[in-house]
Design a protein around this motif. Structure first.
Motif, PDB file in Angstrom:
ATOM      1  N   VAL A   9       0.913  -1.125  -0.058  1.00 59.85           N
ATOM      2  CA  VAL A   9       0.072   0.070  -0.074  1.00 59.85           C
ATOM      3  C   VAL A   9       1.014   1.311   0.057  1.00 59.85           C
ATOM      4  CG1 VAL A   9      -1.780   1.334   1.569  1.00 59.85           C
ATOM      5  CG2 VAL A   9      -2.035  -1.331   0.915  1.00 59.85           C
ATOM      6  N   GLU A  10       2.202   1.306   0.821  1.00 57.94           N
ATOM      7  CA  GLU A  10       2.900   2.408   0.992  1.00 57.94           C
ATOM      8  C   GLU A  10       3.346   2.631  -0.576  1.00 57.94           C
ATOM      9  OE1 GLU A  10       2.669   0.458   5.098  1.00 57.94           O
ATOM     10  OE2 GLU A  10       2.896  -0.123   2.979  1.00 57.94           O
ATOM     11  N   GLY A  11       4.006   1.538  -1.191  1.00 62.91           N
ATOM     12  CA  GLY A  11       4.603   1.740  -2.536  1.00 62.91           C
ATOM     13  C   GLY A  11       3.641   2.139  -3.415  1.00 62.91           C
ATOM     14  N   ASP A  47       7.515 -10.157  -9.793  1.00 63.15           N
ATOM     15  CA  ASP A  47       8.334 -10.925  -8.930  1.00 63.15           C
ATOM     16  C   ASP A  47       9.051 -12.265  -9.556  1.00 63.15           C
ATOM     17  OD1 ASP A  47       5.753 -12.300  -9.373  1.00 63.15           O
ATOM     18  OD2 ASP A  47       6.196 -13.656  -7.868  1.00 63.15           O
ATOM     19  N   SER A  48       9.077 -12.527 -10.723  1.00 63.31           N
ATOM     20  CA  SER A  48       9.427 -13.365 -11.635  1.00 63.31           C
ATOM     21  C   SER A  48      10.070 -13.316 -12.720  1.00 63.31           C
ATOM     22  CB  SER A  48       8.207 -14.421 -11.952  1.00 63.31           C
ATOM     23  OG  SER A  48       7.460 -13.815 -12.688  1.00 63.31           O
ATOM     24  N   PRO A  98      11.748  -0.733 -18.269  1.00 68.20           N
ATOM     25  CA  PRO A  98      12.411  -0.813 -17.400  1.00 68.20           C
ATOM     26  C   PRO A  98      11.994  -1.717 -16.389  1.00 68.20           C
ATOM     27  CG  PRO A  98      11.599   1.532 -17.317  1.00 68.20           C
ATOM     28  CD  PRO A  98      11.306   0.611 -18.453  1.00 68.20           C
ATOM     29  N   VAL A  99      12.518  -2.808 -15.447  1.00 63.21           N
ATOM     30  CA  VAL A  99      12.082  -3.599 -14.441  1.00 63.21           C
ATOM     31  C   VAL A  99      12.360  -3.639 -13.252  1.00 63.21           C
ATOM     32  CG1 VAL A  99      13.236  -5.528 -15.695  1.00 63.21           C
ATOM     33  CG2 VAL A  99      11.190  -6.153 -14.384  1.00 63.21           C
ATOM     34  N   VAL A 100      11.677  -3.771 -12.130  1.00 57.83           N
ATOM     35  CA  VAL A 100      12.108  -3.851 -10.814  1.00 57.83           C
ATOM     36  C   VAL A 100      11.482  -5.145 -10.245  1.00 57.83           C
ATOM     37  CG1 VAL A 100      11.800  -2.842  -8.501  1.00 57.83           C
ATOM     38  CG2 VAL A 100      12.407  -1.447 -10.378  1.00 57.83           C
ATOM     39  N   LEU A 101      12.194  -6.094  -9.640  1.00 58.14           N
ATOM     40  CA  LEU A 101      11.674  -7.240  -9.133  1.00 58.14           C
ATOM     41  C   LEU A 101      11.773  -7.220  -7.616  1.00 58.14           C
ATOM     42  CD1 LEU A 101      13.168  -9.911 -11.863  1.00 58.14           C
ATOM     43  CD2 LEU A 101      10.918  -8.949 -11.847  1.00 58.14           C
ATOM     44  N   VAL A 102      10.721  -7.929  -7.010  1.00 55.41           N
ATOM     45  CA  VAL A 102      10.913  -8.058  -5.678  1.00 55.41           C
ATOM     46  C   VAL A 102      11.582  -9.254  -5.429  1.00 55.41           C
ATOM     47  CG1 VAL A 102       8.714  -6.668  -5.184  1.00 55.41           C
ATOM     48  CG2 VAL A 102       8.550  -9.079  -5.739  1.00 55.41           C
ATOM     49  N   GLY A 144      13.257  -5.436  -1.854  1.00 60.86           N
ATOM     50  CA  GLY A 144      12.743  -6.096  -0.628  1.00 60.86           C
ATOM     51  C   GLY A 144      11.229  -5.968  -0.298  1.00 60.86           C
ATOM     52  N   SER A 145      10.882  -4.567  -0.783  1.00 59.54           N
ATOM     53  CA  SER A 145       9.394  -4.293  -0.382  1.00 59.54           C
ATOM     54  C   SER A 145       9.102  -3.075  -1.540  1.00 59.54           C
ATOM     55  CB  SER A 145       9.428  -3.589   1.084  1.00 59.54           C
ATOM     56  OG  SER A 145       8.050  -2.699   1.059  1.00 59.54           O
ATOM     57  N   LEU A 146       7.574  -3.179  -1.891  1.00 61.02           N
ATOM     58  CA  LEU A 146       7.372  -2.254  -2.729  1.00 61.02           C
ATOM     59  C   LEU A 146       7.546  -0.607  -2.039  1.00 61.02           C
ATOM     60  CD1 LEU A 146       6.240  -4.260  -4.558  1.00 61.02           C
ATOM     61  CD2 LEU A 146       4.157  -2.939  -4.793  1.00 61.02           C
TER      62      LEU A 146
END
Length: 218
Positions: A99-101, A174-175, A188-192, A212-214
């Motif tokens: 929610v914060e992210g 995430d994958s 561009p891509v960010v993965l958790v 590690g967190s959004l």
């Protein structure tokens, strides 16, 4: 985040831990069909490529031949769909920081889209049940387009809906499916570092950043 004009966010394993829902619905389906059940650890390796792949994987895991699994697939899908819709969201939880992210991305003025390989009829009610639906201008599922991630088509179509160029549209997932689709689409891509990646190290998937967190997107 410099130059980013919109963001696309995956659902299962990125925003919501849905492994419990998969466990309940998939094993109820297998019980209906008289097939062996599967463990959560096995399910975690199966999810991420859409419901058809998940069901087929579970049937094959139970010892069916490829032809046997294909023959049983239509009935399995009907039963799985009924079970999943009945429990959708009851055994799942929003990950900390989501929610914060999302709030931080919206505060930047970025339009957001949810893009998942989950069927749209599953995705929309889940987002609503978890109070996340209001963040998204668009929601697309695994049956919204002709192909699913890791094909780039869903990302390109979602960029069109958002009205932004791929190079200005961040993919958050995430994958390896998310990473491969983003690379092919030019996003561009960010993965958790949590979530489901078929049992493979997430660092091996294509990415520009690992978080590690959004909430780290703030």
């Amino acid at each position: 985040m410099q130059g980013i004009r919109a963001a696309i966010v995956d659902l299962d394993g990125t925003m919501v831990d849905t492994l419990g829902d998969f466990d309940a619905a998939l094993n109820a389906m297998l019980k209906d069909l008289g097939r062996p059940t599967v463990s959560r650890a096995d399910i975690e390796h199966m999810v991420g490529k859409g419901s058809a792949h998940l069901i087929r994987s579970a049937l094959l895991h139970g010892g069916l031949s490829s032809d046997g699994a294909a023959a049983l697939q239509p009935e399995a899908w009907t039963r799985y769909q009924a079970h999943y819709l009945a429990i959708n969201g009851q055994h799942s939880a929003v990950y900390p920081g989501v929610v914060e992210g999302l709030s931080a991305l919206r505060a930047r003025g970025l339009p957001l889209a949810c893009l998942t390989n989950k069927p749209l009829s599953f995705a929309r009610p889940l987002l609503q049940a978890k109070g996340l639906d209001g963040f998204f201008a668009h929601v697309f599922g695994g049956d919204s387009f002709e192909r699913t991630k890791p094909d780039p088509l869903p990302l390109l179509k979602t960029c069109d809906a958002l009205g932004t160029a791929p190079a200005q549209t961040l993919m958050v997932g995430d994958s390896q499916n998310d990473g491969l689709a983003a690379r092919a689409a030019g996003c561009p891509v960010v993965l958790v570092t949590y979530g489901y990646n078929h049992g493979d190290p997430i660092a091996e998937a294509p990415h520009d950043r690992l978080i590690g967190s959004l909430s780290e997107l703030a």
